[in-house]
Write a protein that holds these residues in place. Structure first.
Motif, PDB file in Angstrom:
ATOM      1  N   SER A 164       0.814  -1.122  -0.017  1.00 53.46           N
ATOM      2  CA  SER A 164      -0.034   0.069  -0.081  1.00 53.46           C
ATOM      3  C   SER A 164       0.954   1.185  -0.014  1.00 53.46           C
ATOM      4  O   SER A 164       0.254   2.295  -0.131  1.00 53.46           O
ATOM      5  CB  SER A 164      -0.891   0.043   1.221  1.00 53.46           C
ATOM      6  OG  SER A 164      -1.873  -1.217   1.196  1.00 53.46           O
ATOM      7  N   THR A 183      -4.007   7.111  10.431  1.00 48.88           N
ATOM      8  CA  THR A 183      -3.735   6.679   9.038  1.00 48.88           C
ATOM      9  C   THR A 183      -3.631   5.192   8.825  1.00 48.88           C
ATOM     10  O   THR A 183      -4.097   4.511   7.903  1.00 48.88           O
ATOM     11  CB  THR A 183      -2.539   7.540   8.400  1.00 48.88           C
ATOM     12  OG1 THR A 183      -2.736   8.783   8.412  1.00 48.88           O
ATOM     13  CG2 THR A 183      -2.243   6.889   6.769  1.00 48.88           C
ATOM     14  N   MET A 230      -5.808   2.516   6.914  1.00 47.11           N
ATOM     15  CA  MET A 230      -5.516   1.707   5.762  1.00 47.11           C
ATOM     16  C   MET A 230      -5.612   0.259   6.194  1.00 47.11           C
ATOM     17  O   MET A 230      -6.078  -0.617   5.327  1.00 47.11           O
ATOM     18  CB  MET A 230      -3.765   1.874   5.643  1.00 47.11           C
ATOM     19  CG  MET A 230      -3.409   3.143   5.191  1.00 47.11           C
ATOM     20  SD  MET A 230      -1.486   3.498   5.155  1.00 47.11           S
ATOM     21  CE  MET A 230      -1.216   2.394   3.657  1.00 47.11           C
TER      22      MET A 230
END
Length: 139
Positions: free
Chosen positions: A34, A108, A112
């Motif tokens: 990612s 974050t 994710m």
């Protein structure tokens, strides 16, 4: 059955420890795909880490056991923060900035993981502030 060590901690059964390590590897691989830099596993020397995501696998059968994800800033930020703390400059902007970065990166990482299908939560462990605990695999 595994026995407690001298600190009263009971290690996970080998099969459960293997499952946890496998899940940690999958999480690290998915987050790396990612775009996050995975700086290393729990036994890597933090002093030489360039920063990024550090994956910790706590293989003890207690509330603190499991997979923990830590965001580590660049060595220059870590060093500036340490120097400010050593100098007792608690109002130094670098300390506040480092804290804000840690908070936002934890948020974050949680987002994710959710997008990848993992179940995770923000740390409530006093020894792992601003870490993320992975609870279960991608669905």
């Amino acid at each position: 059955m595994t026995e407690e060590n001298e600190w009263g901690l009971r290690p996970l059964a080998p099969s459960e420890a293997d499952r946890l390590r496998g899940l940690a590897a999958a999480v690290a691989a998915d987050l790396a795909r990612s775009g996050l830099v995975v700086s290393g596993q729990q036994n890597q020397h933090r002093e030489t880490s360039v920063g990024g995501l550090r994956v910790e696998v706590d293989e003890f059968d207690d509330a603190a056991g499991g997979i923990w994800l830590h965001w580590e800033g660049h060595p220059s930020l870590r060093e500036a923060t340490i120097e400010a703390l050593r100098g007792q400059r608690l109002d130094d902007p670098v300390i506040a900035a480092a804290g804000r970065i840690q908070e936002r990166m934890a948020s974050t990482i949680l987002c994710m993981l959710g997008a990848l299908g993992y179940v995770a939560e923000a740390s409530e462990d006093d020894y792992r502030p601003l870490a993320v605990k992975v609870l279960s695999a991608a669905i």
